[in-house]
Design a protein around this motif. Structure first.
Motif, PDB file in Angstrom:
ATOM      1  N   SER A 187       0.834  -1.199   0.000  1.00  0.00           N
ATOM      2  CA  SER A 187       0.000   0.000   0.000  1.00  0.00           C
ATOM      3  C   SER A 187       0.869   1.249   0.000  1.00  0.00           C
ATOM      4  O   SER A 187       1.809   1.358   0.792  1.00  0.00           O
ATOM      5  N   SER A 188       0.571   2.183  -0.882  1.00  0.00           N
ATOM      6  CA  SER A 188       1.352   3.416  -0.935  1.00  0.00           C
ATOM      7  C   SER A 188       1.007   4.312   0.252  1.00  0.00           C
ATOM      8  O   SER A 188      -0.077   4.218   0.835  1.00  0.00           O
ATOM      9  N   CYS A 189       1.935   5.188   0.594  1.00  0.00           N
ATOM     10  CA  CYS A 189       1.741   6.093   1.735  1.00  0.00           C
ATOM     11  C   CYS A 189       0.816   7.232   1.309  1.00  0.00           C
ATOM     12  O   CYS A 189       1.134   7.979   0.386  1.00  0.00           O
ATOM     13  N   THR A 201      -3.299   6.639  12.159  1.00  0.00           N
ATOM     14  CA  THR A 201      -2.006   7.319  12.049  1.00  0.00           C
ATOM     15  C   THR A 201      -1.108   6.441  11.197  1.00  0.00           C
ATOM     16  O   THR A 201      -0.748   5.337  11.594  1.00  0.00           O
ATOM     17  N   TYR A 202      -0.793   6.912  10.005  1.00  0.00           N
ATOM     18  CA  TYR A 202      -0.032   6.095   9.060  1.00  0.00           C
ATOM     19  C   TYR A 202       1.442   6.068   9.424  1.00  0.00           C
ATOM     20  O   TYR A 202       1.998   7.039   9.957  1.00  0.00           O
ATOM     21  N   SER A 203       2.087   4.941   9.092  1.00  0.00           N
ATOM     22  CA  SER A 203       3.525   4.812   9.252  1.00  0.00           C
ATOM     23  C   SER A 203       4.106   4.447   7.901  1.00  0.00           C
ATOM     24  O   SER A 203       3.728   3.437   7.305  1.00  0.00           O
ATOM     25  N   CYS A 204       5.014   5.283   7.411  1.00  0.00           N
ATOM     26  CA  CYS A 204       5.509   5.178   6.040  1.00  0.00           C
ATOM     27  C   CYS A 204       6.989   4.814   6.050  1.00  0.00           C
ATOM     28  O   CYS A 204       7.789   5.420   6.762  1.00  0.00           O
ATOM     29  N   GLY A 205       7.365   3.846   5.245  1.00  0.00           N
ATOM     30  CA  GLY A 205       8.755   3.450   5.099  1.00  0.00           C
ATOM     31  C   GLY A 205       9.144   3.387   3.630  1.00  0.00           C
ATOM     32  O   GLY A 205       8.297   3.247   2.746  1.00  0.00           O
ATOM     33  N   GLY A 206      10.452   3.521   3.365  1.00  0.00           N
ATOM     34  CA  GLY A 206      10.938   3.366   1.996  1.00  0.00           C
ATOM     35  C   GLY A 206      10.539   4.474   1.063  1.00  0.00           C
ATOM     36  O   GLY A 206      10.443   4.258  -0.150  1.00  0.00           O
ATOM     37  N   ALA A 207      10.277   5.671   1.595  1.00  0.00           N
ATOM     38  CA  ALA A 207       9.957   6.790   0.701  1.00  0.00           C
ATOM     39  C   ALA A 207      11.161   7.108  -0.170  1.00  0.00           C
ATOM     40  O   ALA A 207      12.294   6.728   0.123  1.00  0.00           O
ATOM     41  N   ASN A 208      10.896   7.763  -1.280  1.00  0.00           N
ATOM     42  CA  ASN A 208      11.967   8.080  -2.217  1.00  0.00           C
ATOM     43  C   ASN A 208      13.053   8.894  -1.553  1.00  0.00           C
ATOM     44  O   ASN A 208      12.783   9.754  -0.723  1.00  0.00           O
ATOM     45  N   ARG A 209      14.270   8.622  -1.962  1.00  0.00           N
ATOM     46  CA  ARG A 209      15.390   9.398  -1.453  1.00  0.00           C
ATOM     47  C   ARG A 209      15.500  10.685  -2.253  1.00  0.00           C
ATOM     48  O   ARG A 209      15.624  10.670  -3.469  1.00  0.00           O
ATOM     49  N   ALA A 210      15.443  11.775  -1.555  1.00  0.00           N
ATOM     50  CA  ALA A 210      15.523  13.073  -2.224  1.00  0.00           C
ATOM     51  C   ALA A 210      16.977  13.407  -2.533  1.00  0.00           C
ATOM     52  O   ALA A 210      17.887  13.051  -1.799  1.00  0.00           O
TER      53      ALA A 210
END
Length: 463
Positions: free
Chosen positions: A148-150, A229-238
């Motif tokens: 599931s996407s953040c 409350t969502y917990s997001c991992g692995g977001a794109n590296r800026a």
């Protein structure tokens, strides 16, 4: 150029969260029509507090970190220079506010970051509302929710339209400034979810339901878990380019910055730089814009800030989306996304006020090298192009286009092609002094430089 994990937030604060293998960064863009002053509790590191409309702030977050970020509004100093705000004030009397919690009501951006660069996030109205906020993760997937996407969470409506009279927060003139939560305004256990109303007994109330109608993705009362409350991992590296400014001039200068093509302005788009001082600034990718330095700046009796050369006309140290009044020596950048091909140049097309150079730190390519204009063009400036200071000395040199506004010098009209707009006797003066800099509009062959691989850059004034 650094790899950092990324979230974005919007006041009609846009917060972009980027996350990855290294660290979490926040891109905070002020899309409100008014200036806001950021604050955080506990301290979240070094960021610029004041944000004019349309400005962008990028900063790294400590890991781990759990706390709140918010925006203060309608802030000013009194006659004793005590700084205070009508909403979100933290009571320190200073612009910087990292530590104390705010005086409610305030829209809260709550984050919890662990050592794996995983970010839990919510927009909370549990202590009222003062500005719209949106949080947008840059990619990534939900922790423990396969694939599931953040998602975005936000409250971008104007809650003043549904704020009950008993919840209205006013300023000293009695005007609406924000909307309290019922818990903070009425101090009733039913709304605070305390005593007999804790746990499952804590239910939506008539006030939270109105908030929810307009801000369905925000938490509107203490037990609100819709959405969770969502917990997001692995977001794109800026990818950020770090620009280091060095002032080797004998006097203080005031660098300015302008984002091109209507993009968000960097939050630090004008600042003071003393002689021999350095300053770093992170620039997002992609980004296109320019930097320059103002000289002989001061404030008049009314506090208006102006400069003898390269003034940006804002009346302030920050330029706030205004460019440099020519003549001005420019450094121009096109920073590519994903460590692609950057382009940079020194431009004297608008004239000259200071020597300068730009040097890539890292990166590769045949022209990934320092571009420099070390000469003092003012010393050889023809009288018809010269700008003189109050002491009669030449402090800047106009280009022929700026001075005469004629097609043959501006490469316009019948002269709007490289074949029909050759160098002129005036542009050759600039080119002889600074062979690597643009001396007129079509001076591309020896003046454009490029790098791939995401380098950082050093800009030196008076190299």
């Amino acid at each position: 150029m650094e790899n950092k994990a990324s979230i974005s937030s919007l006041l009609l604060l846009l917060l972009i969260i980027s996350g990855g293998q290294s660290e979490v960064i926040l891109n905070i863009e002020n899309q409100c029509s008014y200036t806001v002053w950021l604050a955080a509790s506990p301290s979240s590191g070094d960021f610029n507090s004041e944000h004019a409309p349309g400005t962008l702030e990028i900063f790294s977050m400590p890991e781990p970190w759990t706390g709140s970020i918010w925006a203060r509004t309608k802030c000013s100093n009194n006659e004793s220079f005590y700084f205070s705000c009508e909403t979100g004030d933290c009571g320190t009397g200073q612009v910087d506010c990292q530590g104390p919690m705010p005086r409610y009501p305030v829209t809260l951006l709550n984050l919890s970051i662990n050592n794996k660069s995983e970010v839990s996030y919510e927009v909370s109205l549990n202590h009222g509302f003062n500005v719209p906020i949106r949080i947008r993760p840059d990619g990534g997937t939900l922790v423990d929710r396969s694939g599931s996407s953040c998602p975005v969470v936000d409250c971008i409506a104007d809650l003043s339209n549904v704020c009950a009279p008993e919840l209205v927060a006013t300023n000293k003139n009695g005007s609406y400034v924000a909307c309290n939560s019922p818990c903070d305004a009425l101090r009733d256990a039913r709304f605070c979810c305390t005593e007999n109303f804790s746990g499952q007994a804590c239910q939506p109330n008539q006030y939270s339901k109105k908030f929810k109608q307009l801000c369905g993705l925000a938490h509107t009362y203490p037990a609100d878990n819709d959405p969770p409350t969502y917990s997001c991992g692995g977001a794109n590296r800026a990818h950020l380019a770090t620009i280091t400014f060095t002032n080797n001039c004998p006097n203080t200068i005031w660098p300015g910055a302008l984002t091109a093509d209507g993009g968000a302005q960097l939050s630090e788009n004008g600042f003071e730089l003393a002689s021999k001082a350095k300053k770093t600034l992170d620039v997002p990718s992609p980004w296109k814009g320019r930097f320059w330095a103002r000289t002989q700046c001061s404030r008049d009796s009314s506090g208006k800030f102006t400069c003898a050369t390269a003034d940006c006309g804002s009346g302030q140290v920050t330029c706030n989306g205004n460019g440099a009044a020519p003549p001005a020596s420019l450094v121009e950048f096109t920073i590519a996304a994903d460590k692609g091909q950057d382009f940079f140049d020194l431009s004297l097309v608008d004239g000259f006020n200071l020597p300068l150079s730009v040097a890539p730190q890292g990166g590769s390519g045949a022209t990934c090298t320092t571009s420099s204009c070390k000469a003092n063009v003012n010393a050889v400036c023809p009288s018809e192009l010269a700008v003189k200071g109050s002491d009669g000395n030449v402090i800047a040199c106009k280009s022929a286009c700026v001075a005469f506004n004629e097609p043959q010098y501006c490469c316009t009209g019948a002269f709007n092609k490289p074949e029909t707009c050759p160098p002129t006797k005036y542009s050759k003066i600039f080119k002889d002094q600074c062979p690597q800099a643009y001396s007129y509009a079509y001076d591309d062959r020896t003046s454009t430089f490029s790098c791939t691989g995401g380098p950082n850059y050093d800009i030196t004034f008076c190299p």
